[in-house]
Write an enzyme that holds these catalytic residues in place. Structure first.
Site, PDB file in Angstrom:
ATOM      1  N   ALA B  30      -2.382 143.032  15.829  1.00  0.00           N
ATOM      2  CA  ALA B  30      -3.237 141.882  16.113  1.00  0.00           C
ATOM      3  C   ALA B  30      -3.621 141.154  14.821  1.00  0.00           C
ATOM      4  CB  ALA B  30      -4.516 142.341  16.820  1.00  0.00           C
ATOM      5  N   SER B  31      -3.670 141.866  13.725  1.00  0.00           N
ATOM      6  CA  SER B  31      -4.220 141.346  12.469  1.00  0.00           C
ATOM      7  C   SER B  31      -3.141 140.788  11.539  1.00  0.00           C
ATOM      8  CB  SER B  31      -4.983 142.480  11.763  1.00  0.00           C
ATOM      9  OG  SER B  31      -5.044 142.269  10.364  1.00  0.00           O
TER      10      SER B  31
END
Lengths: 245, 245
Positions: B30-31
């Site tokens: 996600a990052s």
């Protein structure tokens, strides 16, 4: 020394008439990471490693936080814990004698100090850098308070001002035009996207000072490598004088 | 090339029996900043510039945010705006083909992907790095979704797995022990102070794997210079192979 050679190259570029990059450092002495950014920028300027016009622009961080809805990082428990360790090693890395605050509330009482810096910017611009350093050395270097009249007076005198000049500058910092200036500087930073400090803004083109023209923004003291790249100038870490290049 | 000489020096240190630093990279695909940290770490390992044992530890960022009360930076409007520009230049600087998400909600749907990575860590550790990169290339490189069964299957096959192995690994990612492993990895990161990603933890002493022994924490992809200093090893920016030293 390497820095000397680079300074010469930078001056040559300036003589060839290329636009000199402008760097505005927006800061509040409340912010310890701003101190690190400040010392590193001043080092790059003093050694002439960067060919850039650096302007110190004291603003009011409280106003920035209020306008954007941001909160100081330490209000999140895990972040506060991390920041304590990170600040200590970053201070060592950047070379500022930063010590943790005994009372964190002192961080939120910088309005008078920021007004004083704006008074210096107008009435005694040659004192702005020294007074800024003096305030940081007091607040984040364990050297005393900067919220009281007495603390601010001592800070002024720490830069070599006599008692009477210090009192005059302090009195000036309460004037309407100085208060308005601090507000306006904070507004300029907001227009340039600021939500915290240090807020470093860069313009590499030769535009005039029209704020609608784009400025590139760098938040924090950990983007100097990218800032240098954006200017096409070298980055040797926070201590360019130690570089072996 | 400089990196080669350094690699030799590092190997010599290893042969002399010095404790080799351990680096744990906790990440969630996600990052996007985690992608930049990942590529830079893999580069330093591949070129042998750092003598360190690097472990990839996929964790669940959603769990970290929930446990610490932290919020994604982009939930603050001004921060989201800054981050967009900052990500673009940091991606260029670190060398990852990152493109903005068309639909930011995709960032919040990585649970299945993180379970898949934990299944790989257990059943096919030699695939973990490639699969991680594949998932990032899909989500943050515009290569497709990683929330659907189909997307995850394609990601597995993108690493060279055949369809049947891909299906098996996907099935495994739903098993109780894999789900428990992801939770446990997230817990370990929390014990080490994590409140976001990437969370890089470093141990330079020769201690065993007792988590009560201290690990130093580095949050984000912008502390590599300080991480290198903590290991007493060199930092040449995100592209050590381009270094002229």
């Amino acid at each position: 020394m390497a820095a000397k050679g680079l300074a010469t190259a930078a001056s040559a570029a300036r003589r060839r008439g290329r636009a000199v990059p402008k760097i505005d450092l927006f800061y509040d002495v409340a912010s310890p990471y701003s101190w690190l950014a400040f010392e590193t920028l001043m080092r790059y300027r003093d050694l002439g490693v960067w060919d850039a016009d650096i302007t110190l622009r004291p603003f009011f961080l409280g106003g920035i936080m209020k306008a954007t809805g941001n909160k100081p990082p330490a209000t999140l428990k895990a972040k506060g814990k991390y920041m304590k360790g990170d600040l200590a090693r970053m201070a060592k890395y950047h070379g500022a004698p930063l010590v943790p605050l005994k009372d964190p509330r002192a961080m939120f009482e910088t309005l008078a100090a920021q007004r004083l810096l704006n008074a210096a910017a107008v009435d005694a611009p040659e004192q702005l850098e020294g007074l800024t350093r003096e305030l940081w050395t007091r607040l984040w270097g364990g050297g005393g308070d900067i919220a009281s009249e007495q603390g601010l007076q001592e800070a002024c005198m720490g830069t070599g001002m006599d008692a009477s000049s210090a009192r005059s500058l302090l009195a000036r910092s309460g004037d309407a035009d100085i208060k308005a200036r601090l507000k306006e500087e904070t507004e300029v930073a907001l227009r340039r996207g600021a939500f915290g400090a240090p807020w470093i803004s860069l313009r590499t083109c030769a535009d005039d000072d029209d704020d609608r023209k784009p400025w590139e923004a760098f938040f924090g003291c950990d983007r100097f490598d990218v800032l240098a790249q954006a200017m096409g100038q070298p980055w040797f870490g926070p201590h360019p004088s130690l570089s072996k290049l």
